[in-house]
Design a protein around this motif. Structure first.
Motif, PDB file in Angstrom:
ATOM      1  N   LEU A  12       0.856  -1.190   0.000  1.00 16.05           N
ATOM      2  CA  LEU A  12       0.000   0.000   0.000  1.00 16.05           C
ATOM      3  C   LEU A  12       0.888   1.234   0.000  1.00 16.05           C
ATOM      4  N   THR A  13       0.744   2.050  -1.012  1.00 15.86           N
ATOM      5  CA  THR A  13       1.585   3.238  -1.146  1.00 15.86           C
ATOM      6  C   THR A  13       0.710   4.482  -1.101  1.00 15.86           C
ATOM      7  N   PHE A  14       1.088   5.418  -0.297  1.00 14.21           N
ATOM      8  CA  PHE A  14       0.309   6.652  -0.250  1.00 14.21           C
ATOM      9  C   PHE A  14       1.256   7.834  -0.085  1.00 14.21           C
ATOM     10  N   MET A  15       0.781   9.004  -0.543  1.00 11.95           N
ATOM     11  CA  MET A  15       1.579  10.220  -0.497  1.00 11.95           C
ATOM     12  C   MET A  15       1.127  11.063   0.696  1.00 11.95           C
ATOM     13  N   SER A  16       2.074  11.541   1.462  1.00 17.33           N
ATOM     14  CA  SER A  16       1.739  12.405   2.589  1.00 17.33           C
ATOM     15  C   SER A  16       2.888  13.381   2.803  1.00 17.33           C
ATOM     16  N   HIS A  17       2.619  14.671   2.543  1.00 20.52           N
ATOM     17  CA  HIS A  17       3.615  15.733   2.729  1.00 20.52           C
ATOM     18  C   HIS A  17       4.904  15.418   1.971  1.00 20.52           C
ATOM     19  N   GLY A  18       4.751  14.881   0.761  1.00 18.47           N
ATOM     20  CA  GLY A  18       5.911  14.631  -0.066  1.00 18.47           C
ATOM     21  C   GLY A  18       6.659  13.366   0.259  1.00 18.47           C
ATOM     22  N   HIS A  19       6.177  12.569   1.225  1.00 15.98           N
ATOM     23  CA  HIS A  19       6.860  11.335   1.607  1.00 15.98           C
ATOM     24  C   HIS A  19       6.081  10.133   1.103  1.00 15.98           C
ATOM     25  N   VAL A  20       6.785   9.041   0.872  1.00 13.48           N
ATOM     26  CA  VAL A  20       6.170   7.795   0.424  1.00 13.48           C
ATOM     27  C   VAL A  20       6.306   6.772   1.540  1.00 13.48           C
ATOM     28  N   ALA A  21       5.196   6.179   1.958  1.00  9.51           N
ATOM     29  CA  ALA A  21       5.217   5.123   2.975  1.00  9.51           C
ATOM     30  C   ALA A  21       4.823   3.815   2.326  1.00  9.51           C
ATOM     31  N   ILE A  22       5.520   2.751   2.643  1.00  4.21           N
ATOM     32  CA  ILE A  22       5.248   1.438   2.068  1.00  4.21           C
ATOM     33  C   ILE A  22       4.968   0.462   3.200  1.00  4.21           C
ATOM     34  N   ILE A  23       3.827  -0.188   3.133  1.00  3.07           N
ATOM     35  CA  ILE A  23       3.464  -1.204   4.106  1.00  3.07           C
ATOM     36  C   ILE A  23       3.542  -2.557   3.420  1.00  3.07           C
ATOM     37  N   VAL A  24       4.366  -3.430   3.928  1.00 10.06           N
ATOM     38  CA  VAL A  24       4.558  -4.744   3.320  1.00 10.06           C
ATOM     39  C   VAL A  24       3.915  -5.800   4.210  1.00 10.06           C
ATOM     40  N   TYR A  25       3.107  -6.640   3.613  1.00 14.46           N
ATOM     41  CA  TYR A  25       2.438  -7.707   4.354  1.00 14.46           C
ATOM     42  C   TYR A  25       3.453  -8.775   4.752  1.00 14.46           C
ATOM     43  N   ALA A  26       3.491  -9.104   6.028  1.00 17.74           N
ATOM     44  CA  ALA A  26       4.410 -10.113   6.530  1.00 17.74           C
ATOM     45  C   ALA A  26       3.701 -11.453   6.641  1.00 17.74           C
ATOM     46  N   GLN A  27       4.312 -12.505   6.101  1.00 16.79           N
ATOM     47  CA  GLN A  27       3.709 -13.824   6.183  1.00 16.79           C
ATOM     48  C   GLN A  27       3.674 -14.289   7.645  1.00 16.79           C
ATOM     49  N   PRO A  28       2.602 -14.977   8.038  1.00 14.35           N
ATOM     50  CA  PRO A  28       2.483 -15.414   9.434  1.00 14.35           C
ATOM     51  C   PRO A  28       3.321 -16.654   9.762  1.00 14.35           C
ATOM     52  N   TYR A  29       3.973 -17.248   8.777  1.00 12.22           N
ATOM     53  CA  TYR A  29       4.795 -18.427   9.049  1.00 12.22           C
ATOM     54  C   TYR A  29       6.270 -18.077   8.928  1.00 12.22           C
ATOM     55  N   THR A  30       7.100 -18.854   9.591  1.00 11.23           N
ATOM     56  CA  THR A  30       8.541 -18.621   9.575  1.00 11.23           C
ATOM     57  C   THR A  30       9.316 -19.768   8.951  1.00 11.23           C
TER      58      THR A  30
END
Length: 436
Positions: A12-30
């Motif tokens: 999920l990428t969104f713009m806020s005050h000129g910055h880019v934030a990236i949220i990466v889904y983490a797998q629940p298994y190791t």
């Protein structure tokens, strides 16, 4: 389908005050996980891992593969068929797609990543036509029981394992399985006549780029953990991934906290795993070993073999510290045996001294083999005066020890006997709910 799900990462990428934030889904298994079984119905004790090979009629069907940490690639009982011929696949038979002799992997496996050290194998098995489809890719395979050479055809395969968070299998309904698509090889059913019952393949866990670990991707790290059982009636466990690892009844203790680590070393011409051994200590007395002595770790050799000079020194020292016991006539392949009316003979530890002061302790359960009701033997074998490498650590010494092969850092983690930690290799919780 499973592989596509694993490669799908929600970003999920969104713009806020000129910055880019990236949220990466983490797998629940190791990790991915599979049960290990001990077999005693072949010419020597062997160990298999259960891998899912088919999904048919809403049911996953597993197959048993011998664990080989030295094999260059996977091979098993199947028939290669081009897609246009899949309707001719016999029932209850695996029919993966063939690899063409024109594919780069074909020459790669045949010339570099192959079974090359067996004198009974032809140097070049030659190309094979495949019923009007084109040329297939034949490769040599070596029976780990008889050491005889046979032929197989490379294919594009599809295997599945259960995911794990270290405590249970199948972390949730959406992340229960992990799929991999290795290049494997199909051999005729007759190739497995010497194998244990219900074992129909060889699963390569070596450092070769065509062994199974090379096909396991993110979020899994390149770390293979083996914990093999001592009884055929029990199940051990194999992990591949980052850890943690938990064994009952200590569900709050990561097994990694028990491990010591030593560097893995490479040996030219082998895809297996080796460590350096600086000495062997029995009851405070050190047995000198030659400088740069190398020990190979083997899942096919049942007992640790020592070059004759090292073997004689070990037997001499062990005899001295157990002289209170009653000796018995040796039973092959062992050279030092004791009379015993009951199991559970207690003897001193044998310590393998490794680089950086690390010590792999071989306790009684891994050094003494109860051969008959009245005879128990030191489970070390004379490998001959010219054996290379000097030491081969076999599976009897692995039983109820936790071994972690970290392929990224090139280290071996070892626990020594888990029985001294009040647990064992049979104590992983394979129930999907995770409840003890």
């Amino acid at each position: 389908m499973y592989l596509l799900l694993q490669l799908l990462v929600t970003v999920l990428t969104f713009m806020s005050h000129g910055h880019v934030a990236i949220i990466v889904y983490a797998q629940p298994y190791t990790s991915v996980v599979a049960p290990i079984k001990k077999h005693i119905d072949a010419a020597k004790p062997l160990y298999s891992v259960e891998i899912i090979t088919t999904y048919d009629q809403n049911k996953h069907s597993p197959a048993n593969f011998l664990i080989d940490i030295d094999a260059p690639f996977i091979w098993h009982d199947c028939i290669v068929l081009a897609e246009s011929y899949k309707t001719n696949c016999p029932s209850n038979t695996l029919c993966p797609s063939p690899m063409s002799c024109e594919d780069y992997q074909c020459d790669d496996v045949r010339t570099i990543y192959s079974y090359k050290n067996n004198p009974s194998c032809p140097e070049d098995p030659g190309h094979t036509s495949l019923g009007g489809w084109g040329c297939a890719c034949p490769v040599n395979v070596v029976d780990p029981v008889t050491s005889s050479c046979g032929q197989a055809l490379l294919n594009y395969d599809d295997f599945t394992m259960y995911t794990s968070d270290g405590r249970k299998v199948g972390v949730d309904a959406f992340n229960k399985f992990y799929g991999a698509n290795p290049n494997a090889a199909c051999a005729p059913s007759s190739s497995f006549a010497s194998f244990p019952a219900n074992v129909s393949g060889v699963m390569a866990f070596s450092s070769s780029p065509y062994a199974f670990p090379a096909y396991l991707y993110q979020p899994l790290k390149k770390s293979l953990a083996l914990c093999i059982p001592s009884k055929p009636s029990d199940r051990g466990v194999l992990f591949f991934g980052t850890g943690p690892y938990y064994l009952l009844p200590q569900l709050n203790v990561d097994v990694r906290s028990y491990l010591s680590y030593t560097p893995l070393v490479k040996r030219e011409g082998s895809f297996g795993y080796f460590i350096n051994v600086n000495g062997i200590v029995i009851k405070t007395r050190s047995i000198n070993v030659p400088t740069n002595t190398t020990a190979k770790l083997s899942t096919l050799d049942p007992y640790t073999t020592l070059r004759t000079d090292i073997y004689k020194s070990v037997v001499r020292r062990f005899s001295m510290v157990t002289k209170r016991l009653h000796y018995a006539k040796p039973i092959a392949p062992f050279g030092l045996c004791y009379s015993t009316s009951t199991t559970g003979l207690k003897v001193p530890d044998i310590d393998f001294i490794l680089p950086n002061g690390k010590k792999w302790t071989i306790s009684t359960t891994n050094s003494i083999k109860q051969v008959t009701n009245k005879v128990a033997c030191l489970a070390f074998v004379d490998g001959g005066a010219t054996s290379e490498p000097e030491i081969v650590i076999g599976t009897f010494q692995f039983e109820d020890n936790f071994l972690e092969f970290n392929l990224q850092n090139s280290t071996l983690g070892f626990s020594s006997s888990l029985l001294r930690k009040k647990t064992s290799c049979t104590n992983f919780n394979f129930t999907p709910t995770g409840n003890p």
